[in-house]
Design a protein around this motif. Structure first.
Motif, PDB file in Angstrom:
ATOM      1  N   ILE A   9      31.373 -35.361  16.635  1.00  0.00           N
ATOM      2  CA  ILE A   9      30.637 -34.265  15.990  1.00  0.00           C
ATOM      3  C   ILE A   9      30.237 -34.659  14.578  1.00  0.00           C
ATOM      4  O   ILE A   9      29.104 -34.412  14.150  1.00  0.00           O
ATOM      5  CB  ILE A   9      31.470 -32.964  16.019  1.00  0.00           C
ATOM      6  N   TYR A  10      31.144 -35.300  13.836  1.00  0.00           N
ATOM      7  CA  TYR A  10      30.814 -35.753  12.483  1.00  0.00           C
ATOM      8  C   TYR A  10      29.714 -36.807  12.526  1.00  0.00           C
ATOM      9  O   TYR A  10      28.809 -36.815  11.689  1.00  0.00           O
ATOM     10  CB  TYR A  10      32.040 -36.303  11.771  1.00  0.00           C
ATOM     11  N   GLY A  11      29.792 -37.710  13.499  1.00  0.00           N
ATOM     12  CA  GLY A  11      28.769 -38.748  13.631  1.00  0.00           C
ATOM     13  C   GLY A  11      27.409 -38.150  13.950  1.00  0.00           C
ATOM     14  O   GLY A  11      26.389 -38.546  13.367  1.00  0.00           O
ATOM     15  N   PHE A  12      27.387 -37.195  14.877  1.00  0.00           N
ATOM     16  CA  PHE A  12      26.127 -36.521  15.218  1.00  0.00           C
ATOM     17  C   PHE A  12      25.582 -35.779  13.999  1.00  0.00           C
ATOM     18  O   PHE A  12      24.386 -35.830  13.718  1.00  0.00           O
ATOM     19  CB  PHE A  12      26.335 -35.549  16.382  1.00  0.00           C
ATOM     20  N   SER A  13      26.461 -35.094  13.276  1.00  0.00           N
ATOM     21  CA  SER A  13      26.031 -34.352  12.084  1.00  0.00           C
ATOM     22  C   SER A  13      25.459 -35.288  11.028  1.00  0.00           C
ATOM     23  O   SER A  13      24.443 -34.980  10.398  1.00  0.00           O
ATOM     24  CB  SER A  13      27.214 -33.574  11.492  1.00  0.00           C
ATOM     25  N   THR A  14      26.108 -36.428  10.838  1.00  0.00           N
ATOM     26  CA  THR A  14      25.617 -37.409   9.869  1.00  0.00           C
ATOM     27  C   THR A  14      24.246 -37.938  10.286  1.00  0.00           C
ATOM     28  O   THR A  14      23.331 -38.053   9.460  1.00  0.00           O
ATOM     29  CB  THR A  14      26.615 -38.570   9.719  1.00  0.00           C
ATOM     30  N   ALA A  15      24.091 -38.259  11.558  1.00  0.00           N
ATOM     31  CA  ALA A  15      22.799 -38.738  12.064  1.00  0.00           C
ATOM     32  C   ALA A  15      21.717 -37.683  11.865  1.00  0.00           C
ATOM     33  O   ALA A  15      20.590 -38.004  11.454  1.00  0.00           O
ATOM     34  CB  ALA A  15      22.922 -39.121  13.535  1.00  0.00           C
ATOM     35  N   LEU A  16      22.046 -36.435  12.139  1.00  0.00           N
ATOM     36  CA  LEU A  16      21.089 -35.344  11.933  1.00  0.00           C
ATOM     37  C   LEU A  16      20.679 -35.263  10.462  1.00  0.00           C
ATOM     38  O   LEU A  16      19.494 -35.114  10.148  1.00  0.00           O
ATOM     39  CB  LEU A  16      21.701 -34.011  12.395  1.00  0.00           C
ATOM     40  N   CYS A  17      21.644 -35.394   9.563  1.00  0.00           N
ATOM     41  CA  CYS A  17      21.344 -35.364   8.128  1.00  0.00           C
ATOM     42  C   CYS A  17      20.412 -36.506   7.724  1.00  0.00           C
ATOM     43  O   CYS A  17      19.493 -36.315   6.930  1.00  0.00           O
ATOM     44  CB  CYS A  17      22.631 -35.467   7.313  1.00  0.00           C
ATOM     45  N   ILE A  18      20.664 -37.685   8.256  1.00  0.00           N
ATOM     46  CA  ILE A  18      19.833 -38.842   7.921  1.00  0.00           C
ATOM     47  C   ILE A  18      18.408 -38.625   8.409  1.00  0.00           C
ATOM     48  O   ILE A  18      17.437 -38.899   7.692  1.00  0.00           O
ATOM     49  CB  ILE A  18      20.442 -40.136   8.490  1.00  0.00           C
ATOM     50  N   VAL A  19      18.252 -38.102   9.615  1.00  0.00           N
ATOM     51  CA  VAL A  19      16.913 -37.820  10.148  1.00  0.00           C
ATOM     52  C   VAL A  19      16.217 -36.750   9.300  1.00  0.00           C
ATOM     53  O   VAL A  19      15.041 -36.897   8.942  1.00  0.00           O
ATOM     54  CB  VAL A  19      16.987 -37.393  11.633  1.00  0.00           C
ATOM     55  N   LEU A  20      16.930 -35.694   8.951  1.00  0.00           N
ATOM     56  CA  LEU A  20      16.336 -34.644   8.109  1.00  0.00           C
ATOM     57  C   LEU A  20      15.917 -35.211   6.754  1.00  0.00           C
ATOM     58  O   LEU A  20      14.847 -34.881   6.240  1.00  0.00           O
ATOM     59  CB  LEU A  20      17.314 -33.482   7.922  1.00  0.00           C
ATOM     60  N   GLY A  21      16.771 -36.040   6.166  1.00  0.00           N
ATOM     61  CA  GLY A  21      16.437 -36.656   4.886  1.00  0.00           C
ATOM     62  C   GLY A  21      15.217 -37.556   4.979  1.00  0.00           C
ATOM     63  O   GLY A  21      14.361 -37.578   4.090  1.00  0.00           O
ATOM     64  N   TYR A  22      15.131 -38.312   6.062  1.00  0.00           N
ATOM     65  CA  TYR A  22      13.974 -39.182   6.251  1.00  0.00           C
ATOM     66  C   TYR A  22      12.692 -38.353   6.428  1.00  0.00           C
ATOM     67  O   TYR A  22      11.667 -38.637   5.803  1.00  0.00           O
ATOM     68  CB  TYR A  22      14.164 -40.108   7.452  1.00  0.00           C
ATOM     69  N   LEU A  23      12.754 -37.333   7.269  1.00  0.00           N
ATOM     70  CA  LEU A  23      11.585 -36.474   7.464  1.00  0.00           C
ATOM     71  C   LEU A  23      11.163 -35.822   6.158  1.00  0.00           C
ATOM     72  O   LEU A  23       9.970 -35.685   5.869  1.00  0.00           O
ATOM     73  CB  LEU A  23      11.867 -35.421   8.538  1.00  0.00           C
ATOM     74  N   GLU A  24      12.138 -35.432   5.364  1.00  0.00           N
ATOM     75  CA  GLU A  24      11.865 -34.826   4.069  1.00  0.00           C
ATOM     76  C   GLU A  24      11.151 -35.813   3.135  1.00  0.00           C
ATOM     77  O   GLU A  24      10.303 -35.416   2.342  1.00  0.00           O
ATOM     78  CB  GLU A  24      13.197 -34.396   3.470  1.00  0.00           C
ATOM     79  N   SER A  25      11.510 -37.095   3.241  1.00  0.00           N
ATOM     80  CA  SER A  25      10.875 -38.101   2.381  1.00  0.00           C
ATOM     81  C   SER A  25       9.396 -38.288   2.724  1.00  0.00           C
ATOM     82  O   SER A  25       8.637 -38.826   1.910  1.00  0.00           O
ATOM     83  CB  SER A  25      11.620 -39.438   2.477  1.00  0.00           C
ATOM     84  N   LEU A  26       8.989 -37.867   3.900  1.00  0.00           N
ATOM     85  CA  LEU A  26       7.593 -37.984   4.311  1.00  0.00           C
ATOM     86  C   LEU A  26       6.719 -36.855   3.762  1.00  0.00           C
ATOM     87  O   LEU A  26       5.490 -36.941   3.811  1.00  0.00           O
ATOM     88  CB  LEU A  26       7.492 -38.012   5.840  1.00  0.00           C
ATOM     89  N   ILE A  27       7.339 -35.804   3.256  1.00  0.00           N
ATOM     90  CA  ILE A  27       6.602 -34.668   2.691  1.00  0.00           C
ATOM     91  C   ILE A  27       6.104 -35.065   1.304  1.00  0.00           C
ATOM     92  O   ILE A  27       6.900 -35.463   0.448  1.00  0.00           O
ATOM     93  CB  ILE A  27       7.501 -33.413   2.586  1.00  0.00           C
ATOM     94  N   PRO A  28       4.801 -34.977   1.051  1.00  0.00           N
ATOM     95  CA  PRO A  28       4.293 -35.343  -0.283  1.00  0.00           C
ATOM     96  C   PRO A  28       4.791 -34.350  -1.339  1.00  0.00           C
ATOM     97  O   PRO A  28       4.955 -33.156  -1.051  1.00  0.00           O
ATOM     98  CB  PRO A  28       2.770 -35.270  -0.131  1.00  0.00           C
ATOM     99  N   PRO A  29       5.054 -34.839  -2.556  1.00  0.00           N
ATOM    100  CA  PRO A  29       5.551 -33.946  -3.607  1.00  0.00           C
ATOM    101  C   PRO A  29       4.516 -32.882  -3.976  1.00  0.00           C
ATOM    102  O   PRO A  29       3.318 -33.163  -4.042  1.00  0.00           O
ATOM    103  CB  PRO A  29       5.822 -34.876  -4.783  1.00  0.00           C
ATOM    104  N   VAL A  30       5.020 -31.671  -4.214  1.00  0.00           N
ATOM    105  CA  VAL A  30       4.138 -30.573  -4.615  1.00  0.00           C
ATOM    106  C   VAL A  30       3.727 -30.754  -6.071  1.00  0.00           C
ATOM    107  O   VAL A  30       2.578 -30.576  -6.437  1.00  0.00           O
ATOM    108  CB  VAL A  30       4.835 -29.212  -4.393  1.00  0.00           C
ATOM    109  N   ILE A  31       4.701 -31.099  -6.902  1.00  0.00           N
ATOM    110  CA  ILE A  31       4.427 -31.416  -8.298  1.00  0.00           C
ATOM    111  C   ILE A  31       5.110 -32.741  -8.605  1.00  0.00           C
ATOM    112  O   ILE A  31       6.070 -33.127  -7.950  1.00  0.00           O
ATOM    113  CB  ILE A  31       4.919 -30.304  -9.261  1.00  0.00           C
ATOM    114  N   SER A  32       4.608 -33.431  -9.600  1.00  0.00           N
ATOM    115  CA  SER A  32       5.104 -34.784  -9.864  1.00  0.00           C
ATOM    116  C   SER A  32       6.270 -34.791 -10.853  1.00  0.00           C
ATOM    117  O   SER A  32       6.209 -35.422 -11.892  1.00  0.00           O
ATOM    118  CB  SER A  32       3.968 -35.667 -10.353  1.00  0.00           C
TER     119      SER A  32
END
Length: 166
Positions: A9-32
């Protein structure tokens, strides 16, 4: 709970966090402004805190930060990420012990604490000019914290009804 099940469960949760963080990095910044991002991966650690699994929250969040820094960013960003996460985690943990804050309230406090801690590190590394960004970072921490908190509260209700993830 069996040790193997908890590790999975911890491993799955960590993997989910990494995927969410990566997807978040693809969002362009609203302000610089440096350091502004939603922080959706923090919802997972927030769920563990809400369930009272402090060891799980620590394990998942800090493993996620370490792996994400190694995979997706410059090595020095680990210092900023860890400082923000440590401050955020401590504030959310202390406030959760009072039982006076909702998940959203904990997340808002965590988001602002995260930005304060990162500003302290930035000021130590870059100089006093880093403090000029603090008002904007506090506002973004509160808004992002509210969004993450609402997401975590929604998920928390579903998990409590269907799955005992502790």
């Amino acid at each position: 709970m069996q040790v193997a099940k908890k590790v999975c469960i911890y491993g799955f949760s960590t993997a989910l966090c990494i995927v969410l963080g990566y997807l978040e990095s693809l969002i362009p910044p609203v302000i610089s402004v440096p350091g502004i991002k939603p922080g959706f991966a923090n919802a997972v650690a927030l769920l563990y805190i809400a369930k009272g699994d402090i060891k799980g929250a620590l394990a998942v969040n800090f493993t996620r930060i370490l792996l994400s820094s190694l995979l997706f960013s410059a090595p020095f960003s680990l210092v900023f990420s860890l400082s923000g996460a440590a401050g955020s985690f401590l504030v959310m943990l202390l406030l959760s012990k009072t039982h006076k804050f909702s998940i959203t309230g904990l997340s808002i406090a965590g988001g602002t604490a995260h930005n304060i801690c990162q500003t302290i590190v930035a000021a130590a590394v870059l100089g006093k000019s880093a403090w000029y960004w603090l008002p904007v970072l506090l506002a973004s921490g509160a808004v992002s914290g509210a969004a993450v908190g609402l997401l975590a509260a929604f998920i928390f209700k579903r998990f409590n009804k269907n799955i005992n993830f502790r």
